[in-house]
Scaffold this motif. Sequence first.
Motif, PDB file in Angstrom:
ATOM      1  N   THR A  64     -10.238   0.905  -3.840  1.00  0.00           N
ATOM      2  CA  THR A  64      -9.047   1.402  -4.576  1.00  0.00           C
ATOM      3  C   THR A  64      -8.474   2.397  -4.057  1.00  0.00           C
ATOM      4  O   THR A  64      -7.319   2.861  -4.601  1.00  0.00           O
ATOM      5  N   LEU A  65      -9.256   3.198  -3.204  1.00  0.00           N
ATOM      6  CA  LEU A  65      -8.845   4.564  -2.663  1.00  0.00           C
ATOM      7  C   LEU A  65      -9.497   4.707  -1.422  1.00  0.00           C
ATOM      8  O   LEU A  65     -10.781   4.864  -1.204  1.00  0.00           O
ATOM      9  N   ALA A  66      -8.834   5.184  -0.443  1.00  0.00           N
ATOM     10  CA  ALA A  66      -9.255   5.746   0.831  1.00  0.00           C
ATOM     11  C   ALA A  66      -9.016   7.140   1.012  1.00  0.00           C
ATOM     12  O   ALA A  66      -7.941   7.564   1.139  1.00  0.00           O
ATOM     13  N   THR A  67      -9.854   7.880   1.531  1.00  0.00           N
ATOM     14  CA  THR A  67      -9.545   9.558   1.637  1.00  0.00           C
ATOM     15  C   THR A  67     -10.347   9.923   2.921  1.00  0.00           C
ATOM     16  O   THR A  67     -11.094   9.030   3.530  1.00  0.00           O
ATOM     17  N   SER A  68     -10.283  10.990   3.383  1.00  0.00           N
ATOM     18  CA  SER A  68     -10.953  11.566   4.605  1.00  0.00           C
ATOM     19  C   SER A  68     -11.058  13.050   4.394  1.00  0.00           C
ATOM     20  O   SER A  68     -10.559  13.646   3.449  1.00  0.00           O
ATOM     21  N   THR A  97      -3.572  13.005   1.649  1.00  0.00           N
ATOM     22  CA  THR A  97      -4.773  12.522   2.065  1.00  0.00           C
ATOM     23  C   THR A  97      -5.273  11.118   1.723  1.00  0.00           C
ATOM     24  O   THR A  97      -6.048  10.310   2.362  1.00  0.00           O
ATOM     25  N   VAL A  98      -4.615  10.646   0.713  1.00  0.00           N
ATOM     26  CA  VAL A  98      -5.178   9.349   0.070  1.00  0.00           C
ATOM     27  C   VAL A  98      -4.220   8.044   0.335  1.00  0.00           C
ATOM     28  O   VAL A  98      -3.134   8.334   0.262  1.00  0.00           O
ATOM     29  N   ALA A 111      -3.725   3.178  10.278  1.00  0.00           N
ATOM     30  CA  ALA A 111      -4.257   2.156  10.962  1.00  0.00           C
ATOM     31  C   ALA A 111      -6.263   2.410  10.461  1.00  0.00           C
ATOM     32  O   ALA A 111      -6.518   1.312  10.067  1.00  0.00           O
ATOM     33  N   THR A 112      -6.550   3.285  10.546  1.00  0.00           N
ATOM     34  CA  THR A 112      -7.952   3.498  10.205  1.00  0.00           C
ATOM     35  C   THR A 112      -8.254   3.293   8.708  1.00  0.00           C
ATOM     36  O   THR A 112      -9.302   2.405   8.373  1.00  0.00           O
ATOM     37  N   MET A 113      -7.524   3.774   7.983  1.00  0.00           N
ATOM     38  CA  MET A 113      -7.736   3.365   6.485  1.00  0.00           C
ATOM     39  C   MET A 113      -7.422   2.087   6.046  1.00  0.00           C
ATOM     40  O   MET A 113      -8.366   1.411   5.352  1.00  0.00           O
ATOM     41  N   MET A 114      -6.355   1.389   6.708  1.00  0.00           N
ATOM     42  CA  MET A 114      -6.221   0.054   6.343  1.00  0.00           C
ATOM     43  C   MET A 114      -7.226  -0.828   6.690  1.00  0.00           C
ATOM     44  O   MET A 114      -7.319  -1.902   6.240  1.00  0.00           O
ATOM     45  N   TYR A 137       0.772  -1.123   0.086  1.00  0.00           N
ATOM     46  CA  TYR A 137      -0.242  -0.275   0.062  1.00  0.00           C
ATOM     47  C   TYR A 137       0.949   1.286  -0.134  1.00  0.00           C
ATOM     48  O   TYR A 137       2.108   1.217   0.414  1.00  0.00           O
ATOM     49  N   ILE A 138       0.487   2.371  -0.660  1.00  0.00           N
ATOM     50  CA  ILE A 138       1.198   3.660  -0.630  1.00  0.00           C
ATOM     51  C   ILE A 138       0.400   4.758  -0.132  1.00  0.00           C
ATOM     52  O   ILE A 138      -0.993   4.739  -0.314  1.00  0.00           O
ATOM     53  N   ASN A 139       0.915   5.661   0.518  1.00  0.00           N
ATOM     54  CA  ASN A 139       0.294   6.856   0.943  1.00  0.00           C
ATOM     55  C   ASN A 139       1.529   7.846   0.589  1.00  0.00           C
ATOM     56  O   ASN A 139       2.457   7.878   1.566  1.00  0.00           O
ATOM     57  N   TYR A 140       1.277   8.924  -0.373  1.00  0.00           N
ATOM     58  CA  TYR A 140       2.266   9.992  -0.172  1.00  0.00           C
ATOM     59  C   TYR A 140       2.170  11.004   0.856  1.00  0.00           C
ATOM     60  O   TYR A 140       1.020  10.987   1.546  1.00  0.00           O
ATOM     61  N   LEU A 141       3.219  11.848   1.374  1.00  0.00           N
ATOM     62  CA  LEU A 141       3.070  12.970   2.298  1.00  0.00           C
ATOM     63  C   LEU A 141       3.719  13.949   1.936  1.00  0.00           C
ATOM     64  O   LEU A 141       4.894  13.881   1.687  1.00  0.00           O
TER      65      LEU A 141
END
Length: 289
Positions: free
Chosen positions: A118-122, A172-173, A105-108, A89-93
């Motif tokens: 395919t995408l988790a955002t908030s 965010t994603v 943890a929440t998104m996973m 899994y990938i998350n840019y920052l």
Amino acid sequence: MNRESYPLVSVLIPAYNRPDTLKIAIDSILDQTYPNIEIIICDDSSDDRVSEMMDSSYSHLPQIRYFKNEQNLFIGNWHKCFDLSSGEYINYLMDDDVFHREKIATMMSYFLRFENITLATSYRQTIDANGEHIPPIYATQRLYREDRVMDGKMLGNYALSHCLNVIGEPTTVLFRKKDLIDRYGFYQGKQYVLLNDMAAWLSLLSKGRAVYITDAMSYFRLHPNQNNETLGANLFSEWLDLMIASREDGFLDRDDLYQMALRSYRDRVGGYPAYAKDIDRIDTILASL
């Protein structure tokens, strides 16, 4: 469960000349409750302040891999981070943003509980240069009152028809690496620069479902020296290119949605001489519908 029982998440930071906020960003990753994270930092800086900070603060941590580029790679730096990552899994920052400690943890938890995500955002909380909370801007308003899983094209259509990145900045994603088939920022054969995040999100949203979390899982810093302030006003034309290209991918599939998107864009740029060709292009398309 031990650490290795959790899928590896790669947090990717394309760094540039911001050692102070970069340190805050890194510390917010190290504070995550999710146990299996690697950090990839590719440094496009024009000086050695970031490398000096990394040597003094983080050289002892094996989960951090730092690379100083010999020359400025710009958008290529994003690709380099991606290519060097090992995570499923990938998350840019962004180096001036911050994670909530429960973000990963929440998104996973959604990826592990639901199929075809395919995408988790908030919701993302806007902060100022000093890290203080500030009111949301139009694009960062909370979309829903409760967490939800939805069809990806539904979320993509909302963003496109309002000509507004309500999905979020790269910070965010969270997404699964294998789902981003093209390079980050590529969409329908074109590399996007100002809207590289939206291009990536559309590519992901075309393939499955999206998660929207109402709590602030990240903090989006607004300050005078953000990169998109220096990219040039005419790059806003990328919105129009995305709208047109997205139709081939199943977005804006109804004429009324497509018309709404085009008119939203026209409202945003109307009156600016630099966009006269875009206005003519929109009028031609609308006349053909």
